[in-house]
Motif scaffolding. Structure first.
Motif, short mmCIF file in Angstrom:
data_model
loop_
_atom_site.label_atom_id
_atom_site.label_comp_id
_atom_site.label_asym_id
_atom_site.label_seq_id
_atom_site.Cartn_x
_atom_site.Cartn_y
_atom_site.Cartn_z
N LYS A 1 39.28 -38.06 -62.25
CA LYS A 1 39.92 -38.42 -60.97
C LYS A 1 39.85 -37.24 -59.99
CE LYS A 1 44.29 -39.73 -58.83
NZ LYS A 1 45.72 -40.06 -59.04
N GLN A 2 40.21 -36.04 -60.46
CA GLN A 2 40.20 -34.87 -59.59
C GLN A 2 38.80 -34.58 -59.08
OE1 GLN A 2 42.83 -33.32 -58.47
NE2 GLN A 2 41.63 -31.85 -57.28
N PHE A 3 37.81 -34.70 -59.97
CA PHE A 3 36.42 -34.46 -59.61
C PHE A 3 35.97 -35.41 -58.50
CE2 PHE A 3 31.85 -35.21 -60.13
CZ PHE A 3 31.34 -33.93 -60.21
N ARG A 4 36.31 -36.68 -58.63
CA ARG A 4 35.88 -37.67 -57.65
C ARG A 4 36.65 -37.54 -56.34
NH1 ARG A 4 34.28 -43.22 -60.95
NH2 ARG A 4 33.40 -42.19 -62.79
N VAL A 5 37.91 -37.16 -56.41
CA VAL A 5 38.68 -36.95 -55.19
C VAL A 5 38.07 -35.80 -54.38
CG1 VAL A 5 40.88 -36.10 -54.29
CG2 VAL A 5 40.85 -37.90 -56.03
N GLU A 6 37.72 -34.72 -55.07
CA GLU A 6 37.17 -33.55 -54.39
C GLU A 6 35.83 -33.87 -53.72
OE1 GLU A 6 36.95 -30.62 -57.43
OE2 GLU A 6 39.12 -30.18 -57.40
N ARG A 7 35.09 -34.80 -54.28
CA ARG A 7 33.77 -35.14 -53.75
C ARG A 7 33.75 -36.48 -53.00
NH1 ARG A 7 33.83 -31.99 -57.74
NH2 ARG A 7 32.23 -30.40 -58.18
N ALA A 8 34.93 -37.05 -52.82
CA ALA A 8 35.04 -38.34 -52.13
C ALA A 8 34.18 -39.42 -52.79
CB ALA A 8 34.67 -38.20 -50.65
N ASP A 9 34.09 -39.39 -54.12
CA ASP A 9 33.34 -40.39 -54.87
C ASP A 9 34.22 -41.62 -55.16
OD1 ASP A 9 31.10 -38.80 -54.95
OD2 ASP A 9 31.51 -37.99 -56.94
N ALA A 10 33.58 -42.75 -55.34
CA ALA A 10 34.31 -43.99 -55.63
C ALA A 10 34.93 -43.92 -57.02
CB ALA A 10 33.37 -45.18 -55.54
N PHE A 11 36.11 -44.53 -57.17
CA PHE A 11 36.75 -44.64 -58.48
C PHE A 11 36.17 -45.80 -59.28
CE2 PHE A 11 41.00 -42.71 -56.83
CZ PHE A 11 40.47 -41.44 -56.95
N HIS A 12 35.74 -46.86 -58.59
CA HIS A 12 35.41 -48.12 -59.27
C HIS A 12 33.97 -48.20 -59.77
CE1 HIS A 12 34.46 -48.65 -55.01
NE2 HIS A 12 33.52 -49.50 -55.39
N PHE A 13 33.10 -47.29 -59.31
CA PHE A 13 31.68 -47.33 -59.73
C PHE A 13 31.13 -45.91 -59.62
CE2 PHE A 13 27.13 -48.33 -59.36
CZ PHE A 13 26.99 -49.35 -60.29
N ASN A 14 30.60 -45.42 -60.72
CA ASN A 14 30.17 -44.02 -60.79
C ASN A 14 28.77 -43.84 -60.19
OD1 ASN A 14 29.85 -41.32 -61.37
ND2 ASN A 14 30.29 -41.52 -63.55
N TRP A 15 28.72 -43.78 -58.86
CA TRP A 15 27.44 -43.60 -58.18
C TRP A 15 26.85 -42.22 -58.43
CZ3 TRP A 15 25.09 -47.71 -56.25
CH2 TRP A 15 25.84 -48.78 -55.78
N ALA A 16 27.69 -41.21 -58.70
CA ALA A 16 27.20 -39.83 -58.82
C ALA A 16 26.43 -39.59 -60.11
CB ALA A 16 28.38 -38.86 -58.73
N LEU A 17 26.59 -40.46 -61.08
CA LEU A 17 25.92 -40.29 -62.37
C LEU A 17 24.43 -40.57 -62.25
CD1 LEU A 17 26.80 -39.74 -65.39
CD2 LEU A 17 26.66 -42.22 -65.70
N THR A 18 23.61 -39.59 -62.61
CA THR A 18 22.15 -39.77 -62.58
C THR A 18 21.70 -40.43 -63.88
OG1 THR A 18 21.78 -37.87 -61.14
CG2 THR A 18 19.92 -38.61 -62.48
N ILE A 19 21.01 -41.55 -63.77
CA ILE A 19 20.47 -42.24 -64.95
C ILE A 19 18.96 -42.31 -64.79
CG2 ILE A 19 20.45 -44.36 -66.31
CD1 ILE A 19 23.27 -44.91 -65.47
N ASP A 20 18.25 -41.61 -65.66
CA ASP A 20 16.80 -41.59 -65.62
C ASP A 20 16.25 -43.00 -65.84
OD1 ASP A 20 13.96 -41.18 -66.84
OD2 ASP A 20 14.49 -39.19 -66.07
N GLU A 21 15.14 -43.31 -65.19
CA GLU A 21 14.56 -44.64 -65.31
C GLU A 21 14.18 -44.99 -66.75
OE1 GLU A 21 11.39 -45.01 -62.50
OE2 GLU A 21 12.70 -44.91 -60.75
N GLU A 22 13.99 -43.98 -67.59
CA GLU A 22 13.69 -44.23 -69.01
C GLU A 22 14.82 -45.00 -69.69
OE1 GLU A 22 11.02 -43.46 -70.92
OE2 GLU A 22 9.92 -42.72 -69.19
#
Length: 454
Positions: free
Chosen positions: A337-358
């Protein structure tokens, strides 16, 4: 012959209307694969609580089961013929079963409609993530107004009694901390945490606790939804299901399991090992009763030998202490929660997570694809994790999925090749799963659907 019932049902809240084209697409036609897909999902839902883990056996037992989809001015109606009687009480369908049937219809129709109207880009990682987002949003599984509190629980569907009881204890402790539960929606470690959390939520006077179940058509028949699930979402394939877990979940608890649980662990570790995700908080706890200690030690050793020390640092192992497991998860989610608040990231969907196409493109576990998997010790660790995940996905298919089981019956076991430094730990881990009866339901003889060839 199993006892069956004929009935007619209409939706109450999960689906209101379908277009005429959508209804036609779901009818029995040689051109469409939607009807058999929907039929299989409905049949699995109607067998919630079944002790079988064989999709093939379920489909064979109810060959005469049929669904007629009727378009009406005021909505739709489903006429079910030769439906499993276990889903009815005094000839009336159990409410959770009816609700989940229309959730399945909603997801299958929406998924096909998005593809038909070319509103999705399935040829890029960003497009696949956007597709997963829209599937979850259409199912109303994304709640922008809620703070992070959704815990994903993974684990085996055929665990023993002490392991199942422990999953309930952990779920209870999570619920007391006002956390919600998301699982693969089946029995075993997918049901236990939800069952424990329902009691805890009642104690905390939480009237609308979330018990979110994420599944996919290929596995739903082997892991029919448990009746505690109050939100069911059916993703198109295992890769999108796994991405949905890590996008909506704020932390993950892993209980003991078999090949499917190993697949999930490798999926998440592969993502967390991506250089872009090294600083991103994502609590991951492996936990079980004292009797599961050997299982987790074997998984820990396998991860160290194949993916290395860095991968081992991305999770904590907690044995025999449900309170500590829940407390650690609650503290980890506070960091999220603190991490996402500091970066103004959404709580409901983790857009910041990088998922390789593999990790995103569907893997079809044919004999050729399984034999050609690249499993080499000099590969980037997150890519090696992706291919190990595919190997376990194929084993799951050969164990319980209808198509995979039929391929094994026709062509024999899959061959898995790779460097000895990878194959030897893999062989040792799989042998331990077989010895501990983690590859099939206890009491059934397991015939391996794979051959390890270093």
């Amino acid at each position: 012959m199993p006892e069956t019932v004929d009935t007619s049902i209409s939706p109450k809240r999960s689906l209101e209307i379908l277009s005429q084209r959508e209804v036609e697409q779901l009818r029995i036609t040689s051109e469409s694969n939607l009807y058999p897909l929907f039929r299989q999902c409905v049949l699995a839902i109607l067998q919630s609580g079944s002790s079988s883990d064989s999709a093939k056996a379920m489909l064979d037992a109810y060959k005469d089961f049929d669904i007629e989809i009727v378009q009406q001015d005021r909505g739709i109606r489903l006429n079910l013929k030769n439906a499993p009687a276990a889903a009815f009480v005094d000839e009336e369908m159990i409410a959770s079963s009816r609700e989940m049937i229309f959730s399945a219809l909603r997801d299958i129709v929406y998924s096909e409609s998005e593809r038909y109207n070319k509103r999705v880009d399935l040829n890029s990682g960003a497009g696949i993530t956007d597709y997963v987002f829209h599937l979850l949003r259409n199912a109303r599984a994304l709640r922008a107004s809620e703070e992070p509190r959704l815990v994903v629980c993974w684990g085996g569907h055929s665990i023993n009694t002490p392991e199942y009881d422990y999953t309930k204890d952990v779920g209870h402790e999570l619920g007391l901390r006002k956390l919600n539960i998301c699982t693969g929606c089946g029995p075993g470690a997918m049901k236990g945490p939800m069952k424990g959390a329902t009691i805890a939520h009642a104690k905390q006077r939480i009237a609308e606790g979330r018990y979110l179940g994420l599944t996919e058509p290929g596995i739903i028949a082997a892991e029919a939804p448990n009746p505690i699930v109050n939100e069911l979402v059916i993703l198109p394939d295992i890769e999108k299901r796994l991405e949905a877990f890590v996008r909506v979940g704020h932390g993950i608890v892993v209980f003991a399991g078999g090949a499917g649980t190993a697949e999930e662990i490798l999926y998440l570790l592969g993502i967390l090992l991506h250089p872009d995700n090294r600083e991103l908080p994502f609590p991951m706890i492996l936990t079980g009763p004292e009797s599961s200690a050997e299982y987790f030690q074997q998984m820990h050793e396998f991860i160290g030998l194949t993916l290395g020390f860095e991968a081992q640092q991305r999770y904590k192992i907690i044995i025999g202490d449900s309170v500590k497991a829940a407390r650690e998860m609650a503290e980890g989610i506070s960091e999220v929660k603190q991490f996402r608040v500091e970066r103004a990231d959404a709580f409901h969907f983790n857009w910041a997570l990088t998922i390789d196409e593999e990790f995103q493109y569907p893997f079809e576990p044919t004999h050729e694809n399984m034999a050609s998997l690249a499993l080499h010790e000099d590969m980037p660790k997150h890519i090696l994790a992706a291919n190990l995940r595919r190997a376990f996905s194929g084993i799951v298919a050969g164990n319980v999925k209808d198509q995979g089981v039929r391929l094994i019956e026709q062509f024999g076991p899959y061959e898995i090749n790779g460097d000895p430094a990878i194959m030897e730990p893999l062989d040792k881990l799989l042998r331990s799963f077989v010895k501990q009866q983690r590859m099939k339901l206890p009491g059934t003889e397991y015939v391996p659907c794979y051959v390890i060839k270093p």
